[in-house]
Design a protein around this motif. Structure first.
Motif, PDB file in Angstrom:
ATOM      1  N   HIS A   6       0.844  -1.200   0.000  1.00 44.19           N
ATOM      2  CA  HIS A   6       0.000   0.000   0.000  1.00 44.19           C
ATOM      3  C   HIS A   6       0.877   1.248   0.000  1.00 44.19           C
ATOM      4  N   HIS A  32      -2.513  -0.666  12.688  1.00 41.69           N
ATOM      5  CA  HIS A  32      -1.998  -0.816  11.321  1.00 41.69           C
ATOM      6  C   HIS A  32      -0.532  -1.244  11.330  1.00 41.69           C
ATOM      7  N   CYS A  36       1.503  -4.067   9.176  1.00 43.37           N
ATOM      8  CA  CYS A  36       2.149  -3.570   7.963  1.00 43.37           C
ATOM      9  C   CYS A  36       3.668  -3.444   8.084  1.00 43.37           C
ATOM     10  N   CYS A  39       5.250   0.010   6.724  1.00 39.11           N
ATOM     11  CA  CYS A  39       5.202   1.149   7.639  1.00 39.11           C
ATOM     12  C   CYS A  39       6.156   0.944   8.814  1.00 39.11           C
TER      13      CYS A  39
HETATM   14 ZN   LIG Z   1       1.442   0.573   6.175  1.00 32.80          ZN
END
Ligand SMILES: [Zn+2]
Lengths: 166, 201
Positions: A6, A32, A36, A39
């Motif tokens: 993403h 998140h 993820c 990130c």
């Molecule tokens: Zn992310």
């Protein structure tokens, strides 16, 4: 775990790193992050740079010798605190200039004495024009730091009124 | 940092009162207590050691001069810190004017102008570099390349731990400007230091 591809919301990430999110947003981004890796990686590399910066600046501060700066600081303050005549006396004491105290007193006397006839004098330039007489020597000095002017006049003869007025 | 706020406040109030009475011992105490913190702030913004010392000295001289008009209900450290930030920024502006011709050209957007030979060498080990003096040089080099305002804002966040609102207040700029400058500084640093960090994770 799998949303690797993403587009990272960098603005959100920055706000998260800087503690600038409200608690709802926080909780959301925390969740998140667990999911993820992209990130997480981003946060990690910012964190590395951040700690490197902090570490280096802190080390520099710890290794700094403040002694010479403190010396300069307190010297400057001492100068600021001492009255001008003490500084003047010190300046005289350095041996650069030697003025006998008696001459200084004479200067003051001559100065006021010569002012007597001209009663309406108000400024320094007028003062100069009113001084008249014969002098062995006149010395004008300035103190180095304050630029205070000292006029040293050594009188030899009695005042006679030859006209020096311009 | 984690002292109880109450005792710290009253300590500070007492110090201010003594300073206002002209106590020399209080002034020495003030200097000892705050010089390192203020130095960190100045150094973060200027990245120059000697200049930072001069800046801190100047701040203390100002404290000595203006302590009489310091309001008792304001925070001493906030005042000192603010003066330090302003002195540091003034210095940066002065240098910028003076050495305009030395100013680096704007970098290319992709940051590809950043090449160090060590990066390609065979025994390139980021973990080692991380603790290296070399790394510090590279880091400081990159920080100096940032636009001054972005760097100052970023450093107030990183070194002093100020919030966006606090930074906006000190520098009299908008909160949005603070966040975008920090964003920019971080992005640039990360891009330009990427080669040294990526492989560590
Ligand atoms: Zn992310």
């Amino acid at each position: 775990m799998k949303n690797n591809s993403h587009k990272i919301d960098h603005a959100l990430l920055n706000a998260w790193m800087d503690n600038e999110l409200d608690s709802d947003e926080y909780a959301m981004f925390d969740d998140h992050l667990k999911e993820c890796p992209a990130c997480r990686k981003e946060v990690m590399s910012h964190g590395q740079i951040s700690s490197l910066i902090t570490k280096n600046i802190e080390q520099a501060a710890e290794n700094t010798n403040f002694g010479p700066m403190n010396q300069r600081l307190f010297d400057a303050l001492e100068k600021r605190n001492k009255p001008w005549w003490i500084r003047l006396a010190r300046f005289m004491g350095t041996g650069k200039v030697l003025i006998p105290a008696g001459t200084l007193a004479a200067v003051v006397l001559v100065f006021f004495f010569s002012m007597q006839p001209a009663a309406s004098i108000s400024g320094p330039s007028a003062l100069v024009s009113s001084v008249s007489g014969d002098y062995a020597s006149v010395m004008i000095m300035e103190t180095p730091n304050e630029q205070q002017t000292i006029i040293w006049i050594q009188e030899t003869a009695s005042i006679d009124n030859k006209d020096h007025k311009g | 940092m984690s002292n109880t706020i109450n005792s710290k406040e009253s300590d500070e109030e007492r110090l201010v009162a003594r300073l206002q009475r002209g106590s020399e011992e209080a002034f020495v105490l003030l200097v000892q207590q705050y010089q390192q913190r203020l130095y960190k702030t100045a150094y973060g913004i200027t990245l120059e050691r000697e200049e930072s010392l001069d800046i801190v000295q100047e701040v203390f001289l100002k404290v000595h001069r203006y302590i009489g008009s310091f309001k008792k209900d304001s925070n001493l450290y906030t005042w000192l810190h603010r003066m330090t930030v302003n002195e540091s920024l003034n210095w940066i502006r002065k240098m910028k004017r003076r050495f305009k011709w030395l100013h680096r050209p704007v970098e290319s957007e992709d940051g590809n102008d950043f090449i160090y030979p060590e990066l390609g060498s065979e025994d390139y080990a980021p973990e080692k570099l991380f603790q290296d003096k070399e790394m510090k040089t590279i880091l400081f080099d990159q920080m100096k390349k940032l636009p001054e305002d972005a760097r100052a804002i970023f450093m107030l966040r990183e070194i002093d731990g100020l919030s966006y609102d606090e930074i906006a207040d000190i520098l009299k700029i908008k909160r949005g400007t603070v966040s975008s400058r920090i964003f920019y500084a971080r992005k640039r640093l990360k891009e330009n230091l990427a080669g040294y960090f990526d492989q560590t994770t």
